[in-house]
Design a protein around this motif. Structure first.
Motif, short mmCIF file in Angstrom:
data_model
loop_
_atom_site.label_atom_id
_atom_site.label_comp_id
_atom_site.label_asym_id
_atom_site.label_seq_id
_atom_site.Cartn_x
_atom_site.Cartn_y
_atom_site.Cartn_z
N UNK A 45 0.90 -16.29 1.55
CA UNK A 45 0.10 -17.05 2.56
C UNK A 45 -1.23 -17.03 2.55
N UNK A 46 -2.04 -16.27 1.76
CA UNK A 46 -3.69 -16.18 1.70
C UNK A 46 -4.01 -17.38 0.85
N UNK A 47 -4.96 -18.11 1.39
CA UNK A 47 -5.29 -19.45 0.55
C UNK A 47 -6.85 -19.29 0.04
N UNK A 48 -7.07 -19.81 -0.87
CA UNK A 48 -8.35 -20.08 -1.46
C UNK A 48 -9.26 -20.76 -0.51
N UNK A 49 -10.56 -20.39 -0.22
CA UNK A 49 -11.41 -21.08 0.67
C UNK A 49 -11.24 -20.30 2.03
N UNK A 50 -10.30 -19.09 2.36
CA UNK A 50 -10.27 -18.47 3.59
C UNK A 50 -11.38 -17.39 3.50
N UNK A 51 -11.80 -16.85 4.59
CA UNK A 51 -12.70 -15.77 4.74
C UNK A 51 -11.76 -14.69 3.96
N UNK A 52 -12.44 -13.88 3.29
CA UNK A 52 -11.79 -12.47 2.78
C UNK A 52 -11.34 -11.66 3.94
N UNK A 53 -10.17 -11.25 3.94
CA UNK A 53 -9.57 -10.27 5.26
C UNK A 53 -8.62 -9.31 4.45
N UNK A 54 -9.27 -8.17 4.13
CA UNK A 54 -8.56 -7.02 3.54
C UNK A 54 -6.95 -6.82 4.09
N UNK A 55 -6.97 -6.57 5.41
CA UNK A 55 -5.62 -6.27 6.17
C UNK A 55 -4.59 -7.41 5.93
N UNK A 56 -5.07 -8.77 6.01
CA UNK A 56 -4.24 -9.99 5.84
C UNK A 56 -3.95 -9.89 4.26
N UNK A 57 -4.54 -9.50 3.34
CA UNK A 57 -4.24 -9.45 1.91
C UNK A 57 -3.23 -8.29 1.71
#
Length: 772
Positions: free
Chosen positions: A199-211
């Motif tokens: 679900x993590x997309x290029x261009x999104x803000x980096x978010x370690x928890x979501x990754x």
């Protein structure tokens, strides 16, 4: 002793005289008004209290969110603490020492010492660690260049020591690329399933928890599809701090795909009867030759626990009985048995599933959870009880108003008989005798034999459970003729006589059938079924999820050569839907809607069992009305002989119901600076505010009353109120206060806004568990 008197008697008096003083005085720093440096604590002049924690520069996250990740806390004195401290300061002045006994000063000091957990002192190491924690939090959220420092200074305006965290967020980094290594050799169908989890997309803000959530979801999918040895490395994050972009590389090591080659059991029976392996095999959702699946392992463990015969179930790999290879696993199922036979006498409070009455009584019982070696549950019991406790309380606890019931029964349940696809079918049967007081002269004797086939559907469906029900029932109204004649003797007019005849009609056919048939001939033969969906996270105190229940009951009419099976003739359908959503850490929104409709057969020669009739009003219904007393149209007391209407309202129900509720449930957070016992008490207190609506129609005492279609919506009663409860293991023990807001049956002043002396209609209800 003086310390206790101070807290219980003297302190409340001081509260009254101290309101204005507290607002206009800084009691903590009365002796330091001219000190521009840090303000020493009154409790310890060598330490400095944190009067307030502030954040500067936090544009992306609010202060409360950041406060939750800190170890440092600010002083949070309660009102009583502030009052004690104010007077303790005054007592230290020379003029006060001349008139205040030393023992009182000492008692104030001791009382303040007992509240020391409300005071927080500044610690350099804690503050440094908190600054590091905040900086790390920002880094995890994509602000890799964020810097956090802190200061601890006195604020002259507020006369408080302030711990300030200064945050320089800088710019957030976005994701430039994300690469998964090690997943190239997966089967095509599994590869597609895993791709859908990315679900993590290029261009999104980096978010370690979501990754990491995405990585864990992929890892679980591998574990669920044969890759028992699957693992992953810590993600490699390549940071370009000039362009503020991140490249992420995630490496998986899947290992060889594993099939199950053997299943063995180890039982710790602890002297209990053994459950045969064939029954345990049926609980397993995996078998020899299947790919390893962690999901199926967990579901199998839950299935075994649901038999009720085991305290502990563990399923894991083992080579004790069968060696493992590089592509096969041998599974070991360990079970620890629980005590299977139990007997005793106990007091209980419960709530019936359909009408939501709160009941209480004594139960003497004996049970065996594995009487035949295949996890059959055998139970025999005797229960004298009072039904609908809330209504009895409203009647002033008068013995004559109590709804007594004596019930004895024997039951046998088999949790699993067979499996069709993924649906699991069990069976349960009972033989029950009950003796219920309808009113002083009339009682209802019932012998029933319910048979239930429970069904368990896959958990991912909207409907998770179902039942198929068959009921054989023999109901006999005791002393019917005497009760009927006594009520007729009370009548003063022809209209009253007609009302009594109409109200007794539903029991008249039953009494006639009793006289014409033998004791063992069923008066009712009812088929039914239900579908249940339940995703509540807690059945007693839900904060998320839904509950859905649809049920259908029907009797078989006489058709051609098919004989009549009893004289109960009706069709009844009802549905309920509850929804729960957390609005904040302390507040939950709850919603309920319930509807039901019954079609009655030949009214002159058939009946509807009282358990299949609808009632409204009470602690778990529309709370502005007493239990069972809400219906449209509302009968007039003047049309009935004295005392007669109470019986008809309480024990003659209706054929249709529509009701619902909106409820806000508030529960106090556990205080962090109070002593353990007080914190526990406070955290178990809950408040509610609610709006109920609903009504019943087609009262069986006036079943043929004509309704327009819109009456089912325009004649809904509305009530509102508040409640307070204390949490128990089975939900809150609660007290609700409610007022009718709209009464559709009132001849005038239908709304609360035009009604005089509205408090006379205030209803108090007592209940166990939330109203739904």
């Amino acid at each position: 002793m003086l310390n206790m008197i101070l807290k219980k008697i003297f302190l409340p008096v001081l509260n009254i005289f101290s309101l204005i003083i507290i607002i206009n005085s800084n009691i903590l720093n009365a002796q330091n008004n001219n000190n521009h440096d840090l303000i020493p604590s009154y409790i310890n002049k060598f330490q400095y209290e944190i009067g307030e924690i502030r954040f500067i520069g936090n544009k992306s996250f609010n202060s409360s969110e950041l406060q939750n990740i800190l170890v440092s806390r600010q002083t949070n004195r309660g009102f009583d603490h502030k009052i004690l401290l104010y007077y303790d300061v005054q007592f230290k002045y020379p003029y006060a020492r001349k008139i205040i006994p030393p023992i009182m000063v000492k008692s104030f000091d001791q009382a303040l010492l007992s509240m020391i957990n409300e005071v927080q002192f500044f610690e350099q190491t804690k503050a440094e660690n908190d600054a590091f924690t905040l900086q790390d939090y920002y880094n995890q959220k994509g602000f890799h260049k964020a810097k956090v420092t802190f200061s601890f200074n006195a604020d002259k305006a507020s006369q408080l020591n302030v711990l300030t965290f200064i945050i320089n967020e800088d710019s957030a980094s976005t994701i430039n690329s994300i690469t998964y290594d090690g997943l190239d050799s997966l089967p095509a169908d599994l590869a597609n399933n895993i791709k859908s989890l990315m679900k993590v997309r290029i261009g999104e803000r980096f978010d370690e928890a979501r990754i990491f959530n995405e990585i864990r979801a992929i890892h679980f999918k591998l574990l669920d599809n044969g890759y028992y040895f699957a693992k992953f490395d810590v993600p490699l994050v390549l940071k370009d701090t000039v362009q503020n972009i991140d490249s992420i590389i995630i490496t998986f090591h899947t290992g060889k795909r594993q099939k199950i080659s053997g299943i063995d059991y180890v039982d710790s029976t602890k002297g209990q009867n053994l459950v045969v392996n064939e029954m345990k095999d049926k609980q397993l959702e995996f078998g020899i030759g299947n790919w390893y699946s962690i999901n199926k392992i967990n579901r199998s463990s839950n299935n075994l626990l649901s038999l009720g015969t085991f305290d502990i179930v563990k399923i894991d790999t083992s080579s004790i009985f069968k060696p493992q290879t590089d592509s096969t696993l041998s599974m070991l199922v360990f079970t620890q048995y629980r005590k299977q036979q139990e007997w005793g006498v106990s007091w209980y409070i419960n709530r019936t599933a359909i009408d939501n009455f709160t009941n209480s009584g004594l139960e003497a019982s004996y049970s065996h959870k594995n009487i035949g070696g295949i996890a059959q549950n055998f139970n025999i019991y005797l229960r004298p009880e009072i039904r609908d406790i809330s209504r009895w309380v409203q009647e002033g606890l008068a013995i004559s108003k109590a709804d007594f019931q004596l019930q004895a029964g024997i039951s046998l349940a088999q949790p699993l008989l067979f499996i069709i696809d993924k649906a699991r079918f069990g069976a349960a049967g009972q033989l029950i005798y009950s003796y219920t007081k309808i009113f002083s002269e009339l009682q209802l004797s019932t012998i029933s034999a319910p048979i239930k086939l429970p069904i368990k559907f896959p958990e991912f469906t909207f409907i998770q459970y179902g039942t198929i029900d068959v009921l054989f029932e023999r109901q006999v109204p005791m002393n019917y003729d005497v009760a009927y004649q006594n009520e007729l003797n009370k009548a003063d007019s022809v209209s009253e006589i007609e009302k009594i005849k109409s109200s007794f009609k539903i029991y008249e056919a039953l009494n006639k059938y009793r006289n014409e048939t033998g004791m063992l001939v069923p008066s009712a033969f009812i088929f039914g079924g239900s579908l249940i969906g339940d995703t509540r996270n807690d059945i007693f105190n839900p904060s998320s999820g839904y509950y859905f229940n649809f049920s259908l009951d029907l009797t078989i009419p006489k058709i051609g050569f098919i004989p009549m099976l009893g004289i109960a003739q009706f069709y009844r359908a009802q549905a309920s839907y509850y929804l729960f959503k957390r609005l904040s850490p302390t507040t939950i929104f709850a919603f309920k809607v319930r509807g039901g409709v019954t079609t009655w057969g030949n009214q002159d020669s058939t009946y509807v069992p009282v358990e299949r009739q609808f009632f409204a009003g009470g602690a778990n219904s529309v709370r502005g009305w007493a239990s069972r007393r809400l219906r449209y149209p509302q009968p007039n007391q003047s049309d009935y002989a004295k005392g007669t209407l109470d019986f008809f309202e309480d024990f003659v129900g209706s054929g249709t119901i529509l009701e619902g509720s909106f409820e806000l449930r508030f529960r106090f957070l556990r205080p962090k600076n109070f002593d353990e016992l007080l914190s526990e008490i406070i955290s178990n207190i809950g408040l509610t505010a609610f709006l109920d609506w609903g009504n019943t129609f087609h009262w069986y005492s006036d079943y043929n009353y004509h309704y327009n279609w819109y009456d089912y919506f325009t004649k809904l009663a509305v009530a509102g109120g508040v409640g307070m409860g204390y949490m128990t293991p089975v939900g809150p023990f609660r007290i609700d206060l409610a007022l009718p807001i709209y009464d559709p049956s009132a001849e005038k002043d239908k709304t609360i806004f035009t009604r005089e002396n509205v408090l006379k209609d205030l209803k108090l209800h007592i209940g166990l568990g939330y109203s739904f």
